[in-house]
Design a protein around this motif. Structure first.
Motif, PDB file in Angstrom:
ATOM      1  N   ILE A 160       0.814  -1.227   0.000  1.00 34.56           N
ATOM      2  CA  ILE A 160       0.000   0.000   0.000  1.00 34.56           C
ATOM      3  C   ILE A 160       0.845   1.274   0.000  1.00 34.56           C
ATOM      4  O   ILE A 160       0.294   2.374   0.022  1.00 34.56           O
ATOM      5  CB  ILE A 160      -0.985   0.032   1.186  1.00 34.56           C
ATOM      6  N   THR A 161       2.157   1.137  -0.079  1.00 37.21           N
ATOM      7  CA  THR A 161       3.044   2.301  -0.079  1.00 37.21           C
ATOM      8  C   THR A 161       3.018   2.999  -1.431  1.00 37.21           C
ATOM      9  O   THR A 161       3.158   2.365  -2.483  1.00 37.21           O
ATOM     10  CB  THR A 161       4.490   1.879   0.253  1.00 37.21           C
ATOM     11  N   GLU A 162       2.826   4.301  -1.397  1.00 41.04           N
ATOM     12  CA  GLU A 162       2.827   5.084  -2.628  1.00 41.04           C
ATOM     13  C   GLU A 162       4.252   5.456  -3.026  1.00 41.04           C
ATOM     14  O   GLU A 162       5.066   5.806  -2.175  1.00 41.04           O
ATOM     15  CB  GLU A 162       1.989   6.340  -2.446  1.00 41.04           C
ATOM     16  N   LEU A 163       4.523   5.385  -4.303  1.00 39.04           N
ATOM     17  CA  LEU A 163       5.787   5.824  -4.880  1.00 39.04           C
ATOM     18  C   LEU A 163       5.455   6.877  -5.914  1.00 39.04           C
ATOM     19  O   LEU A 163       4.754   6.573  -6.896  1.00 39.04           O
ATOM     20  CB  LEU A 163       6.534   4.642  -5.512  1.00 39.04           C
ATOM     21  N   TYR A 164       5.909   8.093  -5.666  1.00 39.63           N
ATOM     22  CA  TYR A 164       5.577   9.230  -6.523  1.00 39.63           C
ATOM     23  C   TYR A 164       4.055   9.307  -6.666  1.00 39.63           C
ATOM     24  O   TYR A 164       3.335   9.210  -5.698  1.00 39.63           O
ATOM     25  CB  TYR A 164       6.300   9.134  -7.870  1.00 39.63           C
ATOM     26  N   SER A 165       3.576   9.439  -7.871  1.00 40.16           N
ATOM     27  CA  SER A 165       2.127   9.501  -8.073  1.00 40.16           C
ATOM     28  C   SER A 165       1.600   8.212  -8.713  1.00 40.16           C
ATOM     29  O   SER A 165       0.491   8.181  -9.228  1.00 40.16           O
ATOM     30  CB  SER A 165       1.766  10.699  -8.959  1.00 40.16           C
ATOM     31  N   PHE A 166       2.407   7.144  -8.636  1.00 40.23           N
ATOM     32  CA  PHE A 166       2.010   5.867  -9.229  1.00 40.23           C
ATOM     33  C   PHE A 166       0.906   5.217  -8.385  1.00 40.23           C
ATOM     34  O   PHE A 166       0.773   5.484  -7.199  1.00 40.23           O
ATOM     35  CB  PHE A 166       3.188   4.892  -9.287  1.00 40.23           C
ATOM     36  N   ASN A 167       0.164   4.325  -9.006  1.00 34.23           N
ATOM     37  CA  ASN A 167      -0.730   3.469  -8.249  1.00 34.23           C
ATOM     38  C   ASN A 167       0.101   2.595  -7.319  1.00 34.23           C
ATOM     39  O   ASN A 167       1.258   2.282  -7.620  1.00 34.23           O
ATOM     40  CB  ASN A 167      -1.540   2.562  -9.182  1.00 34.23           C
ATOM     41  N   THR A 168      -0.480   2.188  -6.216  1.00 35.48           N
ATOM     42  CA  THR A 168       0.239   1.276  -5.321  1.00 35.48           C
ATOM     43  C   THR A 168       0.223  -0.127  -5.920  1.00 35.48           C
ATOM     44  O   THR A 168      -0.583  -0.446  -6.800  1.00 35.48           O
ATOM     45  CB  THR A 168      -0.411   1.224  -3.925  1.00 35.48           C
ATOM     46  N   ILE A 169       1.091  -0.969  -5.397  1.00 38.64           N
ATOM     47  CA  ILE A 169       1.110  -2.370  -5.813  1.00 38.64           C
ATOM     48  C   ILE A 169      -0.236  -3.013  -5.513  1.00 38.64           C
ATOM     49  O   ILE A 169      -0.790  -3.740  -6.341  1.00 38.64           O
ATOM     50  CB  ILE A 169       2.274  -3.118  -5.115  1.00 38.64           C
ATOM     51  N   ALA A 170      -0.785  -2.736  -4.340  1.00 35.41           N
ATOM     52  CA  ALA A 170      -2.094  -3.292  -3.981  1.00 35.41           C
ATOM     53  C   ALA A 170      -3.165  -2.839  -4.960  1.00 35.41           C
ATOM     54  O   ALA A 170      -4.001  -3.647  -5.389  1.00 35.41           O
ATOM     55  CB  ALA A 170      -2.468  -2.898  -2.553  1.00 35.41           C
TER      56      ALA A 170
END
Length: 156
Positions: free
Chosen positions: A39-49
């Motif tokens: 559930i961690t956000e990276l930049y403005s990408f969708n999360t893995i979840a």
């Protein structure tokens, strides 16, 4: 090998056990992933979840077509799902994802070549084969994103 068996094997490959196309698969990338990372956000990408749930939305929707003959999903809702709030939530989701992927592969491998060429619910969607191929391609696209996000989060 029948066309339906080839498609079912390709579904299993992208989701459950393959390495030929991307040298990985969803299960390999997600099964041991901590929910905090998912559930961690990276930049403005969708999360893995979010990406995993997005793909599962389509798997479950197409599975429903086989089970009940109805297409009840819409792209507009393909990122609307319950928030993952614990490892238990994440594990529950993953177990459902793996089961739905296998169920879908079982449905697909039972199709005849004639059934693969039939309209997928509505003629505007094309035939079953086209839709299954599209799901596989769409899944690889998001699998690549998951791999890159994991690298960005330094969890590979």
């Amino acid at each position: 090998m029948a066309n339906s068996n080839i498609l079912a094997d390709r579904l299993r490959e992208v989701f459950l056990n393959g390495t030929w196309i991307a040298n990985t698969n969803y299960k390999d990338q997600l099964v041991s992933l901590d929910w905090h990372v998912a559930i961690t956000e990276l930049y403005s990408f969708n999360t893995i979840a979010a990406l995993a749930q997005h793909i599962h939305y389509y798997v479950a929707g197409v599975k429903n077509v086989f089970a009940h003959g109805k297409l009840e999903i819409s792209d507009v809702y393909s990122f609307d799902f319950p928030e993952i709030k614990s490892q238990q939530d994440w594990d529950r989701f993953l177990n459902l994802f793996w089961q739905d992927c296998e169920d879908l592969a079982l449905y697909v491998e039972r199709l005849t070549d004639e059934e693969l060429e039939k309209d997928f619910v509505n003629p505007m969607y094309g035939d079953f084969k086209r839709n299954i191929d599209a799901m596989i391609e769409h899944s690889y696209y998001h699998l690549g994103q998951i791999v890159l996000i994991k690298k960005g989060l330094k969890v590979i």
